[in-house]
Design a protein around this motif. Sequence first.
Motif, mmCIF file in Angstrom:
data_model
loop_
_atom_site.group_PDB
_atom_site.id
_atom_site.type_symbol
_atom_site.label_atom_id
_atom_site.label_comp_id
_atom_site.label_asym_id
_atom_site.label_seq_id
_atom_site.Cartn_x
_atom_site.Cartn_y
_atom_site.Cartn_z
ATOM 1 N N HIS A 121 4.470 4.861 0.014
ATOM 2 C CA HIS A 121 3.345 4.331 0.789
ATOM 3 C C HIS A 121 3.295 2.818 0.582
ATOM 4 O O HIS A 121 3.253 2.351 -0.541
ATOM 5 C CB HIS A 121 2.015 4.937 0.339
ATOM 6 C CG HIS A 121 1.947 6.416 0.509
ATOM 7 N ND1 HIS A 121 1.758 7.002 1.733
ATOM 8 C CD2 HIS A 121 2.046 7.424 -0.383
ATOM 9 C CE1 HIS A 121 1.744 8.306 1.586
ATOM 10 N NE2 HIS A 121 1.924 8.602 0.301
ATOM 11 N N LYS A 122 3.300 2.116 1.673
ATOM 12 C CA LYS A 122 3.215 0.660 1.605
ATOM 13 C C LYS A 122 1.891 0.249 2.247
ATOM 14 O O LYS A 122 1.749 0.282 3.464
ATOM 15 C CB LYS A 122 4.391 0.019 2.326
ATOM 16 C CG LYS A 122 4.482 -1.465 2.134
ATOM 17 C CD LYS A 122 5.766 -2.016 2.743
ATOM 18 C CE LYS A 122 5.870 -3.497 2.484
ATOM 19 N NZ LYS A 122 7.087 -4.051 3.076
ATOM 20 N N VAL A 123 0.929 -0.091 1.408
ATOM 21 C CA VAL A 123 -0.388 -0.472 1.887
ATOM 22 C C VAL A 123 -0.550 -1.974 1.698
ATOM 23 O O VAL A 123 -0.439 -2.483 0.585
ATOM 24 C CB VAL A 123 -1.496 0.282 1.123
ATOM 25 C CG1 VAL A 123 -2.859 -0.149 1.615
ATOM 26 C CG2 VAL A 123 -1.319 1.779 1.270
ATOM 27 N N ILE A 124 -0.780 -2.656 2.786
ATOM 28 C CA ILE A 124 -1.011 -4.100 2.726
ATOM 29 C C ILE A 124 -2.448 -4.355 3.126
ATOM 30 O O ILE A 124 -2.864 -3.998 4.228
ATOM 31 C CB ILE A 124 -0.057 -4.854 3.672
ATOM 32 C CG1 ILE A 124 1.390 -4.601 3.261
ATOM 33 C CG2 ILE A 124 -0.378 -6.339 3.690
ATOM 34 C CD1 ILE A 124 2.408 -5.165 4.214
ATOM 35 N N LYS A 125 -3.190 -4.943 2.219
ATOM 36 C CA LYS A 125 -4.576 -5.278 2.514
ATOM 37 C C LYS A 125 -4.642 -6.779 2.803
ATOM 38 O O LYS A 125 -4.371 -7.590 1.919
ATOM 39 C CB LYS A 125 -5.476 -4.913 1.341
ATOM 40 C CG LYS A 125 -6.922 -5.139 1.641
ATOM 41 C CD LYS A 125 -7.827 -4.580 0.593
ATOM 42 C CE LYS A 125 -9.247 -4.899 1.020
ATOM 43 N NZ LYS A 125 -10.214 -4.151 0.323
#
Length: 75
Positions: free
Chosen positions: A10-14
């Motif tokens: 999972h690649k989550v960019i905030k």
Amino acid sequence: MTPVKGKILHKVIKPVNRGFNAVIEASIHATRYVGKKDQEYLRQIDHCNTIVRKCGGAREKEAMRLLYELIKYPE
């Protein structure tokens, strides 16, 4: 032990909210303005407000309105 291979599941960019950060900066300048009444702090608050108008949402704009009200911004 050293991993031989790996996989990102999972690649989550905030994203950074510049408007929110500007409200924080303006709050710091406001506390200094209230204590010292130095006009330079008002200039810094206005600069932060420019960023909020460009990058902030409704919450950040309301926060700046309240901040100006609380410091009794000169008219």
